[in-house]
Write a protein that holds these residues in place. Structure first.
Motif, PDB file in Angstrom:
ATOM      1  N   SER A  32      15.909   2.903   5.830  1.00  0.00           N
ATOM      2  CA  SER A  32      15.411   2.072   7.923  1.00  0.00           C
ATOM      3  C   SER A  32      15.060   3.894   8.709  1.00  0.00           C
ATOM      4  N   ASN A  33      15.699   4.902   8.481  1.00  0.00           N
ATOM      5  CA  ASN A  33      14.983   5.371   8.883  1.00  0.00           C
ATOM      6  C   ASN A  33      13.931   6.790   9.002  1.00  0.00           C
ATOM      7  N   SER A  34      13.459   6.542   8.559  1.00  0.00           N
ATOM      8  CA  SER A  34      12.292   6.784   7.564  1.00  0.00           C
ATOM      9  C   SER A  34      11.526   7.679   9.514  1.00  0.00           C
ATOM     10  N   ALA A  35      10.770   8.717   9.368  1.00  0.00           N
ATOM     11  CA  ALA A  35      10.504   9.526  10.185  1.00  0.00           C
ATOM     12  C   ALA A  35       9.020   9.451  10.548  1.00  0.00           C
ATOM     13  N   PHE A  36       8.882   8.427  10.114  1.00  0.00           N
ATOM     14  CA  PHE A  36       7.302   7.649  10.579  1.00  0.00           C
ATOM     15  C   PHE A  36       7.301   6.580  10.839  1.00  0.00           C
ATOM     16  N   CYS A  37       8.531   5.919  11.070  1.00  0.00           N
ATOM     17  CA  CYS A  37       8.612   4.976  11.860  1.00  0.00           C
ATOM     18  C   CYS A  37       9.662   4.980  13.293  1.00  0.00           C
ATOM     19  N   PRO A  38       8.600   4.293  14.384  1.00  0.00           N
ATOM     20  CA  PRO A  38       9.465   4.258  15.964  1.00  0.00           C
ATOM     21  C   PRO A  38      10.379   3.551  15.681  1.00  0.00           C
ATOM     22  N   ALA A  39      11.257   3.982  17.019  1.00  0.00           N
ATOM     23  CA  ALA A  39      12.720   3.486  16.608  1.00  0.00           C
ATOM     24  C   ALA A  39      12.561   1.902  16.971  1.00  0.00           C
ATOM     25  N   VAL A  40      11.667   1.731  18.221  1.00  0.00           N
ATOM     26  CA  VAL A  40      11.386  -0.035  18.528  1.00  0.00           C
ATOM     27  C   VAL A  40      10.342  -0.613  16.963  1.00  0.00           C
ATOM     28  N   LEU A  41       9.799   0.177  16.736  1.00  0.00           N
ATOM     29  CA  LEU A  41       9.155  -0.738  15.720  1.00  0.00           C
ATOM     30  C   LEU A  41      10.048  -0.530  14.599  1.00  0.00           C
ATOM     31  N   SER A 101       0.731  -1.209   0.069  1.00  0.00           N
ATOM     32  CA  SER A 101       0.137  -0.134   0.108  1.00  0.00           C
ATOM     33  C   SER A 101       0.994   1.350  -0.027  1.00  0.00           C
ATOM     34  N   HIS A 102       2.375   1.396   0.862  1.00  0.00           N
ATOM     35  CA  HIS A 102       3.238   2.609   0.761  1.00  0.00           C
ATOM     36  C   HIS A 102       1.986   3.468   1.893  1.00  0.00           C
ATOM     37  N   ASP A 103       1.479   3.154   2.519  1.00  0.00           N
ATOM     38  CA  ASP A 103       0.656   3.666   3.459  1.00  0.00           C
ATOM     39  C   ASP A 103       1.761   4.314   4.790  1.00  0.00           C
ATOM     40  N   VAL A 104       1.966   4.916   4.476  1.00  0.00           N
ATOM     41  CA  VAL A 104       2.940   5.202   5.919  1.00  0.00           C
ATOM     42  C   VAL A 104       2.120   4.679   7.899  1.00  0.00           C
ATOM     43  N   ASN A 105       0.165   5.233   7.083  1.00  0.00           N
ATOM     44  CA  ASN A 105      -0.150   5.238   8.723  1.00  0.00           C
ATOM     45  C   ASN A 105      -0.593   3.922   8.428  1.00  0.00           C
ATOM     46  N   ASN A 158       1.261 -13.743  -9.869  1.00  0.00           N
ATOM     47  CA  ASN A 158       1.090 -12.527 -11.065  1.00  0.00           C
ATOM     48  C   ASN A 158       2.947 -13.332 -12.124  1.00  0.00           C
ATOM     49  N   THR A 159       3.952 -13.333 -11.087  1.00  0.00           N
ATOM     50  CA  THR A 159       5.249 -12.958 -12.154  1.00  0.00           C
ATOM     51  C   THR A 159       6.240 -14.706 -11.130  1.00  0.00           C
ATOM     52  N   GLY A 160       5.152 -15.608 -10.808  1.00  0.00           N
ATOM     53  CA  GLY A 160       5.565 -17.086 -10.360  1.00  0.00           C
ATOM     54  C   GLY A 160       7.361 -16.275  -9.657  1.00  0.00           C
ATOM     55  N   THR A 161       7.457 -14.974  -9.212  1.00  0.00           N
ATOM     56  CA  THR A 161       8.979 -15.392  -8.309  1.00  0.00           C
ATOM     57  C   THR A 161       8.432 -14.919  -7.470  1.00  0.00           C
ATOM     58  N   SER A 162       9.310 -15.092  -6.147  1.00  0.00           N
ATOM     59  CA  SER A 162       9.229 -14.390  -4.467  1.00  0.00           C
ATOM     60  C   SER A 162      10.316 -13.401  -4.397  1.00  0.00           C
ATOM     61  N   PRO A 163      10.569 -12.370  -4.383  1.00  0.00           N
ATOM     62  CA  PRO A 163      11.730 -11.869  -3.715  1.00  0.00           C
ATOM     63  C   PRO A 163      11.894 -11.993  -2.854  1.00  0.00           C
ATOM     64  N   ARG A 164      13.153 -11.462  -2.715  1.00  0.00           N
ATOM     65  CA  ARG A 164      13.956 -11.895  -0.936  1.00  0.00           C
ATOM     66  C   ARG A 164      14.838 -10.157  -0.961  1.00  0.00           C
ATOM     67  N   VAL A 165      14.623  -9.546  -2.007  1.00  0.00           N
ATOM     68  CA  VAL A 165      15.272  -7.864  -1.620  1.00  0.00           C
ATOM     69  C   VAL A 165      14.394  -6.667  -0.945  1.00  0.00           C
ATOM     70  N   CYS A 166      14.461  -6.140  -0.205  1.00  0.00           N
ATOM     71  CA  CYS A 166      13.416  -5.130  -0.061  1.00  0.00           C
ATOM     72  C   CYS A 166      13.848  -3.761   0.345  1.00  0.00           C
ATOM     73  N   ARG A 167      13.309  -2.826   0.241  1.00  0.00           N
ATOM     74  CA  ARG A 167      13.699  -0.985   1.259  1.00  0.00           C
ATOM     75  C   ARG A 167      11.894  -0.653   1.871  1.00  0.00           C
ATOM     76  N   MET A 168      12.324  -0.913   3.266  1.00  0.00           N
ATOM     77  CA  MET A 168      11.635   0.445   4.244  1.00  0.00           C
ATOM     78  C   MET A 168      11.412   1.368   3.225  1.00  0.00           C
ATOM     79  N   VAL A 169       9.977   1.404   3.676  1.00  0.00           N
ATOM     80  CA  VAL A 169       9.062   2.673   2.818  1.00  0.00           C
ATOM     81  C   VAL A 169       9.836   3.627   3.778  1.00  0.00           C
ATOM     82  N   GLY A 170      10.824   4.887   3.377  1.00  0.00           N
ATOM     83  CA  GLY A 170      11.223   6.059   3.535  1.00  0.00           C
ATOM     84  C   GLY A 170      12.820   5.804   3.818  1.00  0.00           C
TER      85      GLY A 170
END
Length: 276
Positions: free
Chosen positions: A165-174, A124-128, A151-163
């Motif tokens: 890993s230091n996103s201001a929307f994500c609390p440090a504990v989370l 969703s890319h919905d930070v809330n 839809n593609t038959g693949t399961s990617p194993r590389v990812c990136r957090m929205v914003g």
């Protein structure tokens, strides 16, 4: 006295050759003619030394890799990006969100079919939603994983957090909980070295985007680089910027590669419990 005035001549020629060697176009015919003339006017041993110097790479950048990464697609902009990458013979990584149209699904398949890395962002890319709790994140993340697999038959194993890993929307504990979940379920999570700053506004010019990347790269000449770009539908100036960005790295001998699970990078993010 005339002879004394000519004694600094070899030093002056060496200085001139060094200036030529540092200039991207030093091997053009005129520069080559000047180099030959300088070498003929010097003792053989020094001429040989200059020949070895001139033939050496102008930069050590040839040993380094650049990873072009695109967040928030697929969109019509992604099509244009893929066209340019194909023309340039360059591979990249795409951190995608949930494609809700048939065109978006086809873009997933095109990314894979043309040898790029299809990587996970969130559905969703919905930070809330995703940064409300660990379950909110994992449910959204796994929804994207299932959608891509169906839809593609693949399961990617590389990812990136929205914003990132230091996103201001994500609390440090989370943040630590999410990174722990990702690592322990077999994902490799990446941030970036260079932010193109193309998402700071809807009207960032192509020239400014390219300038942001190139200026940052010049300040980090001796390392591999992960470059953050965005290919959502609002980034209409990105394709024109991309050509200049690719040209800059090509001219300096960088290799273009895709991010993989085993890619080594200082921007491969781990939770604190797995660091060191």
């Amino acid at each position: 006295m005339a002879a004394l005035r000519h004694t600094p001549r070899p030093r002056g020629i060496l200085h001139g050759v060094r200036k030529i060697a540092r200039t991207p176009g030093w091997c053009r015919p005129l520069a080559g003619a000047l180099l030959c003339a300088a070498m003929l006017a010097l003792p053989v041993s020094l001429a040989a030394l200059l020949g070895r110097y001139a033939a050496s790479p102008a930069s050590t950048d040839a040993m380094h890799v650049v990873y072009l990464t695109f967040d928030d697609g697929p969109s019509a902009v992604t099509d244009k990006v893929l066209d340019i990458l194909r023309e340039e013979g360059v591979q990249a990584s795409f951190f995608v969100i949930g494609a809700t149209t048939e065109h978006g699904v086809e873009v997933y398949r095109r990314i894979l079919g043309e040898g790029h890395s299809l990587a996970m962002h969130t559905y969703s890319h919905d930070v809330n939603k995703i940064y409300a709790s660990l379950s909110g994140y994992t449910q959204d993340f796994l929804q994207l994983e299932r959608w891509i697999s169906e839809n593609t038959g693949t399961s990617p194993r590389v990812c990136r957090m929205v914003g990132g890993s230091n996103s201001a929307f994500c609390p440090a504990v989370l943040r630590e909980q999410i990174l722990t979940y990702l690592v322990e379920t077999g994902y490799s999570c990446f941030d970036w070295d260079i932010d193109s700053r193309d998402s700071l506004g809807y009207t960032v010019s192509a020239r400014q985007i390219a300038r942001n990347v190139i200026q940052a790269a010049r300040e980090m000449p001796e390392q591999d680089l992960i470059v953050l770009l965005h290919d959502d539908s609002l980034r209409t100036t990105l394709p024109d910027a991309l050509r200049d960005i690719i040209a800059y790295f090509k001219e300096r001998g960088y290799r273009f590669e895709t991010l993989k699970e085993d890619t080594e990078s200082a921007k491969k993010i781990l939770p604190r419990k797995y660091q060191g």
